[in-house]
Design an enzyme around this catalytic site. Structure first.
Site: not given
Length: 1117
Positions: A348, A601, A576-577, A354-355, A384, A821
């Site tokens: 994801s 991740d 969201k996630k 940022k990633e 996403d 989680d």
């Protein structure tokens, strides 16, 4: 590019167009997907289906709410001219030989051209479909009917005994799976009904590489594990049965004293608190009261944390046994093909800024090179943000995998993340014996450097490409404006600035310049298969496949890689996630349907290529059918050597999680977790025969009535029986008929559930395995993809799909918390599942963690806020049912309650300063009994720490760093988390968090972020505590020196506790000082002078008792 509509979604009904070579059949509500007939089943791997499979694998599918689902064939997805792997999307063969056609011949996953006729006449997909559509069925080359050739191929296909496609019609109005079952009895539990599977042979249950058990002679259900072997029940008695995993109990010489010390400390705490209650400090009752309340809470908090550690456990997996059972030739598997179940890996990402895409690309490369059967592995990347940058980065990664993956397999490379591998400090040539390793490594290193440059240049490349196309659109719009001769000023001319793909088409996701339907939070669903499904047989390379690399002994196949961006629209809560993960669950169920799901991740890569096999040892072992997930510990890279802010979380991952493994299992911690797919669907674990016969659940409690998905196949028979008898279906049967409403209206998804359950079973090679499967059941090739299947995947990731379903409530990742989680794992444990903690000798996965103080505090804030949300929700451990073991319940209660310790901790940290300022202490006087209790508490704490270090293998410095950051987080982030949680519960104010930035590793200083000071309001409480305690110590020392009645006992007691506070907050203070050597010496001089001045000022304002002049009796010489 051809754009073909496949699916049109309205508000209340579905229109599906089957993309196949069969004649379309219309229904009342539109064009309905029809299941293949008998001829299609016999020709399941005929030319037409192979062409359709390659078309679906090379096309981009888009769609969404009230939109037509379209496919665009992509003959090019990246700009680079590097050599393409035959599985990579967009690769095509030679030119079509039909007159006037400029199309290309499709190639299969082995790089061979798909030619429908033996005469090798080259024809593209469109021309081939035209011949079928016109009814001619004649090859334009040799003038021979195609059907004759395909019928010749059909014989070999039938002999393969491949699992047929689902048969029977689909009622669109009900969207129910017409799965026939030989057993008409329905279950009244929420678990997946396993019994009908044991005699089922004639039904078809969706997609997957599975072969069904044989019918028993009398047609009765086979209940025992030996009956499932489909032959001689003594087949496995020839050799000794060996388990896949073993439990390694902690030595009693360590665990025995450890438990004794826990109970001894508990007794000392009770006696100490009793003494504190009956011995108040009459001179400072307020100080005594505050300290006593805090100490009682600390004792309760310690008990909640310590009790779940009573039964620590270690496990070890045996990979040799796994290979022997699943990949060794046997009577049931003569060729020795892998009989392991399929695994779908989810990665994801949400924001390429940022990633960094390079980080995500390295994670993908480590997955594609994992040591697991290629045909059983699929990878799904969830973007996403719908970013073209991420899309093209994944395409570039697929292209580079053409070289990287064979290189890893040929030379046994570890780790298989290229960035980490080429950054290793050790000798890369150690234990390498092939003479061509140096040449191959040099070649791959050069290619990887070029790959990084291409990834880094993607933003500029996309901008320049889009600007070039937009400039042409500007000229065209200006010309049209001039031709129209409008009076409207040219300044009012609005031209949409689009973002373009490499083939010049508009990117269906988020544009650089946001526009309606093309902005973050408002874009269509996108699915693109980057790497086509691999062939079932190894594809051995040649010396010319990669120029100078000899791959004549290497399998060059790649696992299937799919880019997924779910639909987002304004007004929808996309969760969201958790919402992104659930979208991947549904899409993967339709496309590959792996029995197990591994989620990672984007910055966590596979460090140990055999990690999946280690996890599979636990899932496939005896009693493995009761395991919902296997959690791996999180390990991190790029952490400063001193681990100043406890980023490694060593105590949690190596102490707490190991201890939970001895109970009902560890928590799910967000990444590095291997799930059983059916456990995510909200089903209960399978019960043993004795439990089923007694009608009782875990711990003897009765199960609540609920329908099973296995009973969905019996809906037809129930309805028919009701009509014949003139009666009506009762409430329970109506619940069965409504089962698909739990998962949404995709019949393909519902059909896939039972296949996933069967594939996830362990082998029935031991009498104790009650719900096993026969050996060799998973060696057949998977079904080919077609456009209708991918269109269904587009359907299930649309923003409206979860409306009025149980997704996020009881199915999939659970919504409503920023720590989805922990909640998801809790729901599984609360249904009776177990989980396993898998600590491998070589780290399974590695990732990055924020080493900056501010980023670390915000990370802890997010976790603590989620815990507060859990406390105020129905996921609180206090509300769990009887299926959750007592100590497991205590562990979950501790997760929800630990942030509230911040109130008491902050008060207690100020008590030493208040004591020093006032000259009072928490007790009337330092009595011997108080000191003995205090000494006992400290000694038992030290002994427990030493014993935990012994049985867990951590170091003392890790334990101390954990204690320090517990204080730092407790006085900063935890307090804010409690306040935010209360605001959400009381006022309904939603909490939003930003993504933690991932480092791309390009900084010259590996720990540059460690010394960056980013001010945050979270720093105010601990900074205040430090300043107040330092000033209090200075004031107390000054008062004692200048006082005639010097109370040294109160001074020493106050200084001792102040030192205890300051020592815990030292890493925080060090972080505020910045990089060593960067803080000017004058800062320390100023701090000392300021403390002295404040101390003298306090003495002047409040002179010591018995003296009215400043300084008391003390005089300078």
């Amino acid at each position: 590019m051809d754009s073909i509509p496949h699916l049109n979604r309205g508000d209340s009904f579905v229109k599906v167009t089957q993309m196949s070579n069969n004649m379309d059949q219309e229904s009342e509500n539109g064009s309905v997907a029809q299941t293949p007939n008998a001829m299609d089943i016999s020709l399941s791997r005929s030319t037409s289906k192979r062409v359709e499979d390659q078309y679906a694998s090379s096309s981009m599918f888009t769609g969404g709410f009230n939109q037509v689902t379209r496919s665009q064939f992509k003959d090019k997805v990246i700009e680079s001219d590097s050599s393409h792997h035959p599985q990579m999307a967009g690769t095509t063969g030679s030119a079509c030989e039909m007159l006037g056609c400029d199309g290309k011949v499709m190639i299969d996953e082995r790089g061979l051209e798909i030619l429908p006729c033996y005469c090798d006449f080259k024809i593209c997909r469109d021309c081939y479909k035209d011949t079928l559509r016109n009814g001619e069925l004649i090859c334009p080359g040799c003038k021979v009917a195609y059907a004759e050739h395909e019928m010749a191929d059909a014989g070999s296909v039938v002999n393969q005994k491949s699992l047929p496609w689902p048969t029977g019609g689909r009622d669109v109005s009900k969207r129910l799976s017409r799965m026939k079952s030989g057993n008409s009895t329905s279950s009244t539990t929420n678990e997946l009904d396993h019994d009908p599977w044991l005699s089922e042979t004639k039904g078809s249950y969706g997609y997957g590489n599975v072969m069904w058990p044989k019918d028993s002679e009398n047609g009765a259900s086979s209940r025992s594990g030996s009956d499932l072997m489909g032959g001689d029940p003594d087949a496995f008695k020839e050799k000794e049965w060996r388990p896949l995993t073993r439990k390694l109990n902690i030595s009693t010489t360590i665990l025995g004293p450890y438990r004794c010390i826990i109970f001894a400390r508990m007794v000392i705490l009770v006696l100490f608190l009793r003494w504190r209650v009956i011995n108040p400090n009459e001179d400072a009752i307020w100080l005594w009261g505050m300290s006593l309340v805090c100490e009682i809470w600390f004792a309760i908090s310690w008990l909640l944390d310590q009790f779940p550690k009573l039964f620590p456990l270690n496990r070890v997996a045996d990979l040799d046994v796994l290979k022997e059972k699943f990949e060794t030739p046997s009577p049931h598997n003569p060729t020795g093909k892998s009989d392991l179940p399929g695994v779908d890996i989810f990665v994801s990402t949400a924001d390429p800024e940022k990633e960094p895409p390079l980080v995500t690309a390295n994670t993908i490369l480590s997955i594609l090179a994992a040591d697991y059967p290629v045909e059983k592995l699929s990878c799904y990347v969830s973007d996403d943000g719908g970013s073209l940058l991420t899309f093209e980065a994944m395409a570039e990664a697929t292209s580079f995998a053409n070289l990287w993956v064979p290189f890893c397999r040929k030379h046994g490379i570890e780790p298989r993340n290229p960035e980490s591998y080429f950054s290793l400090k050790r000798d890369p040539y150690k234990n390498k014996i092939r003479s061509d390793f140096v040449r191959d490594r040099r070649r791959v290193k050069r290619e990887y450097d070029e790959f990084k440059v291409r990834i880094n240049g993607l933003p500029d490349s996309i901008r320049r490409r889009s600007d070039a196309f937009n400039a042409g659109e500007d000229v065209k719009a200006l010309r049209l404006w001039k031709e129209a001769a409008n009076d409207e000023p040219i300044e009012n001319l609005k031209i949409t600035r689009t973002t373009r793909m490499t083939d010049g088409t508009d990117w269906p996701g988020t544009w650089t310049t946001p526009a309606p339907d093309h902005s973050r939070g408002d874009h269509s669903s996108i699915i693109q298969i980057m790497s086509k499904p691999p062939s079932n047989e190894p594809l051995i390379g040649t010396a010319s496949d990669s120029n100078t690399m000899d791959l004549t002994e290497v399998d060059i196949r790649l696992p299937m890689l799919v880019y997924v961006s779910r639909e987002k629209r304004p007004g929808y809560d996309h969760n969201k996630k958790a919402g992104a993960m659930n979208a991947l669950v549904r899409a993967s169920a339709v496309m590959s349907n792996g029995a197990f799901i591994l989620n990672l991740d984007c910055d966590h890569y596979i460090y140990n290529s055999e990690a999946l096999r280690e996890g599979m040892c636990h899932m496939m072992d005896r009693d493995g059918e009761r395991i919902c997930y296997v959690q791996f510990p999180q390990r991190f890279e790029g952490i400063d050597p001193s681990d100043r802010y406890a980023n490694h979380n060593t105590v949690f991952f190596d102490v707490n999680m190991r201890a939970l493994d001895g109970l009902q299992g560890p928590f799910y911690v967000g990444t590095g977790c291997l799930f059983r797919r059916t456990a995510l669907y909200g089903f209960d674990p399978p019960r043993l025969q004795e439990e089923a016969a007694e009608g009782a659940g875990w711990y003897g409690s009765k199960k609540k009535k609920s329908a099973t998905v296995a009973s969905v196949s019996e809906v037809d028979s129930l309805e028919d029986q009701s009509l014949r008898s003139g009666g009506s279906i009762d409430d329970e049967e109506m619940n069965i008929a409504l089962i698909p409403k739990k998962f949404g209206n995709s019949s393909l998804f519902v059909e896939s559930i039972r296949v996933a359950e069967f594939q996830g079973r362990p082998l029935a090679d031991h009498p104790s395995v009650k719900n096993g499967r026969q050996p060799g059941a998973l060696i057949l090739p998977r079904d080919l993809l077609n456009a209708a299947t991918v269109s269904e995947a587009i359907d299930v990731i649309s923003c409206w799909y979860e409306d009025k379903t149980e997704w996020g409530d009881r199915v999939g990742w659970i919504y409503g918390s920023v720590t989805e989680d922990v909640v998801t794992g809790y729901r599984m444990h609360n249904r009776g599942w177990r989980s396993v903690y898998c600590v491998t000798k070589r780290d399974a996965f590695r990732g990055s963690a924020p080493i900056n103080l501010t980023d670390r505090l915000h990370q802890v804030l997010r976790w603590a806020t989620g815990s507060v949300e859990i406390f105020f929700s129905r996921n609180n451990g206090l509300l769990a049912n009887s299926k959750l073991q007592f100590l497991q319940r205590v562990a979950y209660l501790n997760v929800a309650i630990y942030p509230f310790t911040s109130f008491f901790l902050i008060v207690y940290c100020f008590l030493p300063a208040l004591s020093l300022f006032t000259g009072q202490f928490i007790v009337q006087s330092l009595q011997v009994e108080f000191l003995v209790y205090l000494m006992g508490i400290m000694v038992t704490l030290i002994v427990l720490a030493v014993l935990e270090i012994k049985w867990s293998g951590i170091e003392l410095v890790d334990w101390w760093r954990n204690e320090q950051f517990w204080m730092i987080g407790g006085t900063s982030a935890h307090l804010v988390a409690v306040l935010q949680g209360l605001l959400k519960v009381i006022a309904g104010i939603e909490i939003s968090f930003t993504l933690t930035s991932k480092s791309s590793g390009d900084d010259e200083d590996d720990y540059a972020d460690l010394h960056v000071i980013k001010w945050s309001s979270l720093m105010i409480p601990p900074l205040t505590i430090i300043m107040v305690n330092i000033i209090a110590v200075a004031v107390a020392v000054s008062k004692t020196i200048y006082s005639e009645d010097r109370k040294w006992s109160s001074l020493l007691g106050g200084i001792f506790f102040s030192f205890w506070v300051l020592s815990h907050l030292y890493p925080f203070a060090k972080g505020l000082m910045g990089k060593r050597g960067k803080t000017p010496t004058i800062v320390y001089v100023w701090s000392a002078l300021l403390s002295i001045c404040i101390s003298l000022l306090w003495v002047a304002i409040n002179p010591p008792s018995g003296n009215n002049q400043i300084g008391g009796s003390f005089q300078f010489p």
